[in-house]
Design a protein around this motif. Structure first.
Motif, PDB file in Angstrom:
ATOM      1  N   ALA A  84      41.375 102.547  -3.615  1.00 20.81           N
ATOM      2  CA  ALA A  84      42.522 101.667  -3.360  1.00 20.81           C
ATOM      3  C   ALA A  84      43.437 102.205  -2.259  1.00 20.81           C
ATOM      4  CB  ALA A  84      43.320 101.487  -4.651  1.00 20.81           C
ATOM      5  N   ASN A  85      43.050 103.302  -1.634  1.00 21.32           N
ATOM      6  CA  ASN A  85      43.903 103.956  -0.642  1.00 21.32           C
ATOM      7  C   ASN A  85      43.288 103.785   0.742  1.00 21.32           C
ATOM      8  OD1 ASN A  85      45.417 105.700   0.941  1.00 21.32           O
ATOM      9  ND2 ASN A  85      45.481 107.318  -0.607  1.00 21.32           N
ATOM     10  N   GLU A  86      43.911 102.949   1.577  1.00 18.58           N
ATOM     11  CA  GLU A  86      43.377 102.662   2.914  1.00 18.58           C
ATOM     12  C   GLU A  86      43.370 103.887   3.824  1.00 18.58           C
ATOM     13  OE1 GLU A  86      45.370  99.293   4.577  1.00 18.58           O
ATOM     14  OE2 GLU A  86      44.770  97.988   2.928  1.00 18.58           O
ATOM     15  N   ALA A  87      44.153 104.905   3.500  1.00 23.70           N
ATOM     16  CA  ALA A  87      44.211 106.113   4.323  1.00 23.70           C
ATOM     17  C   ALA A  87      43.021 107.040   4.087  1.00 23.70           C
ATOM     18  CB  ALA A  87      45.513 106.867   4.058  1.00 23.70           C
ATOM     19  N   VAL A  88      42.249 106.792   3.040  1.00 23.05           N
ATOM     20  CA  VAL A  88      41.112 107.644   2.684  1.00 23.05           C
ATOM     21  C   VAL A  88      39.838 107.046   3.290  1.00 23.05           C
ATOM     22  CG1 VAL A  88      39.734 108.535   0.753  1.00 23.05           C
ATOM     23  CG2 VAL A  88      42.226 108.423   0.566  1.00 23.05           C
ATOM     24  N   PRO A  89      39.007 107.884   3.943  1.00 24.65           N
ATOM     25  CA  PRO A  89      37.753 107.375   4.514  1.00 24.65           C
ATOM     26  C   PRO A  89      36.931 106.615   3.465  1.00 24.65           C
ATOM     27  CG  PRO A  89      38.142 109.618   5.260  1.00 24.65           C
ATOM     28  CD  PRO A  89      39.180 109.323   4.198  1.00 24.65           C
ATOM     29  N   PRO A  90      36.286 105.524   3.887  1.00 28.20           N
ATOM     30  CA  PRO A  90      35.612 104.622   2.936  1.00 28.20           C
ATOM     31  C   PRO A  90      34.481 105.252   2.124  1.00 28.20           C
ATOM     32  CG  PRO A  90      35.074 104.022   5.209  1.00 28.20           C
ATOM     33  CD  PRO A  90      36.156 105.069   5.272  1.00 28.20           C
ATOM     34  N   GLN A  91      33.850 106.320   2.605  1.00 31.90           N
ATOM     35  CA  GLN A  91      32.739 106.909   1.849  1.00 31.90           C
ATOM     36  C   GLN A  91      33.189 107.429   0.484  1.00 31.90           C
ATOM     37  OE1 GLN A  91      33.812 108.088   4.841  1.00 31.90           O
ATOM     38  NE2 GLN A  91      33.626 110.295   5.007  1.00 31.90           N
ATOM     39  N   HIS A  92      34.463 107.807   0.369  1.00 33.41           N
ATOM     40  CA  HIS A  92      34.965 108.286  -0.922  1.00 33.41           C
ATOM     41  C   HIS A  92      35.039 107.132  -1.925  1.00 33.41           C
ATOM     42  CE1 HIS A  92      35.793 112.273   0.680  1.00 33.41           C
ATOM     43  NE2 HIS A  92      36.197 111.639   1.773  1.00 33.41           N
ATOM     44  N   GLY A  93      35.551 105.991  -1.482  1.00 27.16           N
ATOM     45  CA  GLY A  93      35.583 104.813  -2.344  1.00 27.16           C
ATOM     46  C   GLY A  93      34.188 104.362  -2.729  1.00 27.16           C
ATOM     47  N   GLN A  94      33.250 104.455  -1.785  1.00 25.87           N
ATOM     48  CA  GLN A  94      31.860 104.079  -2.071  1.00 25.87           C
ATOM     49  C   GLN A  94      31.261 104.997  -3.133  1.00 25.87           C
ATOM     50  OE1 GLN A  94      30.260 104.269   1.890  1.00 25.87           O
ATOM     51  NE2 GLN A  94      31.223 102.345   2.506  1.00 25.87           N
ATOM     52  N   ALA A  95      31.589 106.277  -3.074  1.00 22.85           N
ATOM     53  CA  ALA A  95      31.083 107.229  -4.070  1.00 22.85           C
ATOM     54  C   ALA A  95      31.700 106.991  -5.445  1.00 22.85           C
ATOM     55  CB  ALA A  95      31.348 108.667  -3.611  1.00 22.85           C
ATOM     56  N   LEU A  96      32.795 106.229  -5.477  1.00 17.40           N
ATOM     57  CA  LEU A  96      33.461 105.923  -6.746  1.00 17.40           C
ATOM     58  C   LEU A  96      33.040 104.571  -7.327  1.00 17.40           C
ATOM     59  CD1 LEU A  96      37.039 107.208  -5.928  1.00 17.40           C
ATOM     60  CD2 LEU A  96      35.454 108.153  -7.615  1.00 17.40           C
ATOM     61  N   GLU A  97      32.113 103.874  -6.663  1.00 14.92           N
ATOM     62  CA  GLU A  97      31.694 102.565  -7.166  1.00 14.92           C
ATOM     63  C   GLU A  97      31.163 102.644  -8.590  1.00 14.92           C
ATOM     64  OE1 GLU A  97      29.088 100.490  -4.473  1.00 14.92           O
ATOM     65  OE2 GLU A  97      30.556 100.623  -2.849  1.00 14.92           O
ATOM     66  N   VAL A  98      30.450 103.722  -8.926  1.00 14.94           N
ATOM     67  CA  VAL A  98      29.922 103.891 -10.279  1.00 14.94           C
ATOM     68  C   VAL A  98      31.066 103.940 -11.299  1.00 14.94           C
ATOM     69  CG1 VAL A  98      29.785 106.432 -10.165  1.00 14.94           C
ATOM     70  CG2 VAL A  98      28.304 105.193 -11.720  1.00 14.94           C
ATOM     71  N   VAL A  99      32.177 104.529 -10.914  1.00 14.07           N
ATOM     72  CA  VAL A  99      33.339 104.638 -11.808  1.00 14.07           C
ATOM     73  C   VAL A  99      34.007 103.278 -11.958  1.00 14.07           C
ATOM     74  CG1 VAL A  99      35.556 105.793 -12.151  1.00 14.07           C
ATOM     75  CG2 VAL A  99      33.659 107.030 -11.082  1.00 14.07           C
ATOM     76  N   HIS A 100      34.231 102.613 -10.846  1.00 13.50           N
ATOM     77  CA  HIS A 100      34.858 101.296 -10.855  1.00 13.50           C
ATOM     78  C   HIS A 100      34.001 100.303 -11.648  1.00 13.50           C
ATOM     79  CE1 HIS A 100      37.335  98.349  -8.204  1.00 13.50           C
ATOM     80  NE2 HIS A 100      37.977  98.655  -9.301  1.00 13.50           N
ATOM     81  N   ASP A 101      32.688 100.318 -11.422  1.00  8.06           N
ATOM     82  CA  ASP A 101      31.766  99.437 -12.157  1.00  8.06           C
ATOM     83  C   ASP A 101      31.810  99.724 -13.657  1.00  8.06           C
ATOM     84  OD1 ASP A 101      30.992  98.242  -9.781  1.00  8.06           O
ATOM     85  OD2 ASP A 101      29.077  99.327  -9.648  1.00  8.06           O
ATOM     86  N   PHE A 102      31.805 100.996 -14.024  1.00  5.21           N
ATOM     87  CA  PHE A 102      31.853 101.387 -15.431  1.00  5.21           C
ATOM     88  C   PHE A 102      33.142 100.862 -16.064  1.00  5.21           C
ATOM     89  CE2 PHE A 102      32.716 104.308 -18.958  1.00  5.21           C
ATOM     90  CZ  PHE A 102      31.483 104.383 -19.573  1.00  5.21           C
ATOM     91  N   GLY A 103      34.247 100.992 -15.350  1.00  3.65           N
ATOM     92  CA  GLY A 103      35.524 100.495 -15.858  1.00  3.65           C
ATOM     93  C   GLY A 103      35.509  98.991 -16.062  1.00  3.65           C
ATOM     94  N   ARG A 104      34.938  98.253 -15.104  1.00  8.69           N
ATOM     95  CA  ARG A 104      34.845  96.793 -15.247  1.00  8.69           C
ATOM     96  C   ARG A 104      33.924  96.413 -16.408  1.00  8.69           C
ATOM     97  NH1 ARG A 104      35.029  96.775  -9.482  1.00  8.69           N
ATOM     98  NH2 ARG A 104      32.777  96.911  -9.420  1.00  8.69           N
ATOM     99  N   ASP A 105      32.772  97.071 -16.474  1.00 10.25           N
ATOM    100  CA  ASP A 105      31.802  96.746 -17.526  1.00 10.25           C
ATOM    101  C   ASP A 105      32.352  96.994 -18.919  1.00 10.25           C
ATOM    102  OD1 ASP A 105      30.026  96.099 -15.503  1.00 10.25           O
ATOM    103  OD2 ASP A 105      28.811  97.928 -15.728  1.00 10.25           O
ATOM    104  N   ASN A 106      33.245  97.969 -19.061  1.00 10.20           N
ATOM    105  CA  ASN A 106      33.772  98.347 -20.375  1.00 10.20           C
ATOM    106  C   ASN A 106      35.241  97.985 -20.564  1.00 10.20           C
ATOM    107  OD1 ASN A 106      31.453  99.873 -21.723  1.00 10.20           O
ATOM    108  ND2 ASN A 106      31.507 100.741 -19.663  1.00 10.20           N
TER     109      ASN A 106
END
Length: 167
Positions: A84-106
Motif C-alpha cells: 500500500a506504500n507507493e514509495a516502496v519498489p513494486p517487487q516488495h508488494g508482489q512478494a506480499l501477494e501470498v499474504v494479501h491473498d491469504f488475508g482475503r481468503d480468510n
C-alpha cells in the motif's frame, strides 16, 4: 450414535496461529546468524531497489534476498504494508501477494487493511505472519529515525569473495 468431531465446523484460532508465527520467526532468527557465522550485531546495509540485505561478518559477507513487508511510524502510531506504500519498489508488494491473498481468503482484516493502528508489537506480528506465509528464513528490523522497516528474509548465501584466487 457417534460423537461429533469437535474439530469439524470450528473456525481456525487465528490468534493462536499468529502467536505460532511469531514463535517460529523468533526461533529462526535465533538460528540463521550462527548458521552464517554472523556474531553479535554485524554491520549491514540494505537496498530496496535490489531487494537485498548485506550483512558483514568477521570473515565474510552474507547476502540476503529480502522483502520489505512494511514500515511503522512512531509519530503516526501506525504500520503500513508495503503493498500500500507507493514509495516502496513494486517487487516488495508482489512478494506480499501470498499474504494479501491469504488475508482475503480468510477474511483477516489485519492482512488486507493498508494501514494498521499500533506500534512495534502490531508491526512485528504482521511481519511474522508475512514471513510465515512466505516461508521465510527469518526477519530483520531496522530503525531509521521515526520510521522502522520490517523485512522478511527469503534467501541467504555467502557473498562471493572479491579477488579470490583460483587454485
Amino acid at each position: 450414535m457417534s460423537e461429533a468431531n469437535p474439530i469439524e465446523n470450528t473456525a481456525p484460532d487465528w490468534a493462536a496461529w499468529s502467536r505460532e508465527a511469531v514463535q517460529t520467526m523468533m526461533a529462526r532468527n535465533a538460528e540463521w546468524p550462527g548458521q552464517f557465522g554472523l556474531q553479535a550485531s554485524p554491520a549491514y546495509r540494505w537496498d530496496l531497489d535490489k531487494a537485498i540485505l548485506v550483512l558483514e561478518g568477521a570473515l565474510h559477507k552474507v547476502v540476503a534476498t529480502v522483502c520489505l513487508v512494511g514500515t511503522s511510524s512512531d509519530s503516526e502510531g501506525s504500520f503500513l504494508w508495503s503493498w500500500a506504500n507507493e514509495a516502496v519498489p513494486p517487487q516488495h508488494g508482489q512478494a506480499l501477494e501470498v499474504v494479501h491473498d491469504f488475508g482475503r481468503d480468510n477474511q483477516l482484516a489485519l492482512l488486507t487493511t493498508a494501514s494498521i493502528q499500533g506500534g512495534r508489537p502490531e508491526a512485528t506480528e504482521c511481519l511474522c505472519i508475512a514471513a510465515r506465509l512466505q516461508r521465510a528464513m527469518g526477519t530483520f528490523i531496522d530503525k531509521q529515525g521515526d520510521v522502522t522497516l520490517y523485512f522478511s528474509i527469503l534467501h541467504m548465501q555467502l557473498a562471493p569473495v572479491e579477488g579470490a584466487l583460483a587454485n
